[in-house]
Design an enzyme around this catalytic site. Structure first.
Site, PDB file in Angstrom:
ATOM      1  N   SER A 250      48.970 115.809  49.042  1.00 46.39           N
ATOM      2  CA  SER A 250      47.837 115.431  49.877  1.00 46.39           C
ATOM      3  C   SER A 250      48.080 115.911  51.292  1.00 46.39           C
ATOM      4  O   SER A 250      49.139 116.449  51.603  1.00 46.39           O
ATOM      5  CB  SER A 250      47.661 113.917  49.867  1.00 46.39           C
ATOM      6  OG  SER A 250      48.664 113.327  50.680  1.00 46.39           O
ATOM      7  N   LYS A 251      47.085 115.672  52.126  1.00 43.05           N
ATOM      8  CA  LYS A 251      47.172 116.106  53.521  1.00 43.05           C
ATOM      9  C   LYS A 251      48.448 115.593  54.190  1.00 43.05           C
ATOM     10  O   LYS A 251      49.003 116.234  55.062  1.00 43.05           O
ATOM     11  CB  LYS A 251      45.961 115.613  54.300  1.00 43.05           C
ATOM     12  CG  LYS A 251      44.732 116.461  54.060  1.00 43.05           C
ATOM     13  CD  LYS A 251      43.831 116.496  55.296  1.00 43.05           C
ATOM     14  CE  LYS A 251      42.669 117.444  55.084  1.00 43.05           C
ATOM     15  NZ  LYS A 251      41.411 116.749  54.801  1.00 43.05           N
ATOM     16  N   ARG A 252      48.888 114.410  53.744  1.00 42.40           N
ATOM     17  CA  ARG A 252      50.091 113.825  54.340  1.00 42.40           C
ATOM     18  C   ARG A 252      51.330 114.691  54.099  1.00 42.40           C
ATOM     19  O   ARG A 252      52.337 114.565  54.768  1.00 42.40           O
ATOM     20  CB  ARG A 252      50.322 112.408  53.812  1.00 42.40           C
ATOM     21  CG  ARG A 252      49.791 111.339  54.743  1.00 42.40           C
ATOM     22  CD  ARG A 252      49.694 110.018  54.038  1.00 42.40           C
ATOM     23  NE  ARG A 252      48.557 110.022  53.125  1.00 42.40           N
ATOM     24  CZ  ARG A 252      48.585 109.509  51.906  1.00 42.40           C
ATOM     25  NH1 ARG A 252      49.657 108.949  51.441  1.00 42.40           N
ATOM     26  NH2 ARG A 252      47.504 109.551  51.140  1.00 42.40           N
ATOM     27  N   GLY A 254      51.576 117.639  54.751  1.00 41.72           N
ATOM     28  CA  GLY A 254      51.636 118.721  55.742  1.00 41.72           C
ATOM     29  C   GLY A 254      50.812 119.904  55.299  1.00 41.72           C
ATOM     30  O   GLY A 254      49.599 119.817  55.257  1.00 41.72           O
TER      31      GLY A 254
END
Ligand code: GLU
Length: 487
Positions: A250-252, A254
């Site tokens: 996911s975006k988390r 990076g």
């Protein structure tokens, strides 16, 4: 009928690696069977869709070489078609207007939760009388349109990746909204599941290949195909891409968008090759380096894993380096030049052939393009940065004399046989031999000292080739002098 597949990204963000990998599988499948690959932009979510994301998606697909045969089609330009389909469902009695307010729905869900039930719409407005409808409308309520789901049945399909998948209609959350609220009698904004089915029918899509996170949508969509009298396509649900902890990337995590990977210096064929391996294995499982065209020759879904594919940076780096190492030097130079120029190196006055020689020298050490800055900076900056080891090397006994002797050779122009011409590899090697002999020292000492003097480092690319590059510019003497000045 020939195979027709599509990739249908929503432009609510940059091209995500998961979408790109799904595009790769669609593309490979289409090319393997000589079919068509269609691009559809699902931009019906007006609040979250942005033109710059569409641009990013088109650019990313193009850059990766995932050429499409038809499209891009934009859902925002096809709203009438979806509204007609909703009207058809209403006319056939397969859909109805639901007047529930958000408060009523919340209340319904809260009660279900309290009773330990899964939240679902309880179909309470499925059979409203004309009077009840009129009363709600008189209150000013704006209805959504819901598609009736027969909770008693199950939906079964043969998934090309997962085999037989069976889904109970009672697990689909009740009658589903296919169009948002609109004024009385109207049809509001059609929603994802409806629009996808209308498009896939209209575009005669034969195989829907998309991420595993769409499985529940597939069950709903099959019901819509049946209701609209469409031919249900085949489905292939591809495994998710997982992070190191085994959770969906996911975006988390990076870096997740193709443009980010590009900025990091991964090159298109390397990244495309890596994505092909995210869930697929070639028939010869030891083969890991192949172009998209090569993979297309053998791509089938029976070699696609059901289990999620863990993202592996080491493997991506290795594959990318393989591509960089095998690129012809002029092509690699074209890729490296913008990176150097961003760092202020390689201005227009530099000769192309000199730049290509640097590329040939550092190319074999590259994993990603930006590394070319650090690896080549010694050729673009006059001042030498001495590492601790290089300084120690220079201070060793006898090194000063070795360097003075090399400097004399450089300054005496004895390196070139014909005045005004640069030295060759052989003349440089001869110069080292001569110093080794004259000073009665080991060749290794001369080489290490010369490397420390010219580069400020004790390790690096081929020394003779590096020396040649400075020699061609007449800078080798200056660098040796600079080193001698530190002693
Ligand atoms: N717009 C959907 C997405 O981006 C497409 C899903 C599909 O392929 O049907 O996830």
């Amino acid at each position: 009928m020939s195979v027709r597949v599509r990739i249908a990204p929503s432009p609510t963000g940059n091209l995500h690696i998961g979408t790109a990998r799904t595009a790769v599988f669609n593309w490979l499948f289409a090319r393997h069977l000589g079919g068509q690959f269609i691009l559809r932009i699902e931009d019906t979510d007006l609040e979250r869709s942005r033109p710059e994301y569409t641009d990013n998606i088109l650019e990313g697909l193009n850059w990766l070489g995932l050429t499409w045969d038809e499209g891009p089609f934009y859902q925002s330009q096809r709203l009438d078609l979806y509204k007609q389909a909703v009207q058809t469902l209403l006319d056939k009695g397969l859909a109805y207007r639901c007047y529930c307010t958000p408060e009523e729905l919340n209340d319904m869900r809260a009660k279900q939760k309290a009773a330990g039930l899964a939240p679902r719409y309880d179909n309470r407005h499925r059979n409203l009388t004309a009077d009840e409808q009129a009363a709600f409308e008189a209150e000013g309520r704006k209805p959504v349109i819901r598609f009736k789901i027969d909770g008693d049945r199950s939906i079964v399909w043969k998934d090309l990746v997962r085999g037989t998948v069976s889904w109970k209609a009672s697990d689909l959350g009740g009658d589903m909204v296919v169009a948002r609220a609109a004024e009385a009698g109207g049809v509001g904004q059609p929603l994802y599941n409806l629009a996808v089915v209308v498009d896939d029918m209209d575009m005669t899509i034969t195989h829907v290949i998309r991420g595993e996170d769409h499985i529940a949508n597939t069950a709903k969509q099959i019901l819509l195909y049946e209701a609209l009298g469409g031919q249900v396509p085949e489905f292939a649900h591809t495994p998710l891409i997982l992070n190191q902890e085994g959770r969906k990337l996911s975006k988390r995590d990076g870096v997740t968008s193709i443009s980010d990977f590009r900025k990091m210096g991964y090159i298109a064929p390397g990244l495309a090759n890596y994505m092909t391996l995210l869930g697929w294995t070639a028939p010869d499982a030891t083969q890991e380096i192949f172009t998209l065209d090569e993979a297309a020759q053998t791509f089938t879904f029976d070699r696609v894993n059901q289990a999620g594919a863990k993202f592996d940076w080491d493997k991506l780096n290795w594959i990318n380096s393989q591509y960089l190492h095998h690129l012809p030097i002029p092509e690699l130079t074209d890729l490296i030049l913008p990176v150097w120029q961003e760092a202020g190196f390689a201005t227009d006055s530099e000769e192309r052939s000199w730049l290509e020689q640097i590329v040939a020298l550092i190319g074999p050490s590259l994993t990603r393009l930006p590394e070319a800055v650090e690896l080549a900076q010694m050729f673009f900056t006059e001042e030498i940065n001495f590492s601790e080891e290089a300084t120690e090397q220079l201070q060793k006994e006898g090194v000063k004399e070795i360097l003075e002797s090399l400097l004399a050779t450089v300054e005496g122009h004895s390196l070139s046989e014909v005045e005004g011409q640069s030295a060759t590899e052989d003349t440089l090697k001869d110069a080292i031999k001569a110093v080794t002999k004259a000073k009665k020292v080991k060749k290794g000492l001369v080489m290490r000292s010369l490397r420390a003097a010219l580069t400020g480092e004790v390790h690096g690319p081929d020394l003779i080739q590096s020396w040649l590059l400075w020699n061609q510019k007449g800078q080798d003497g200056d660098r040796i002098k600079q080193s001698l000045n530190t002693l």
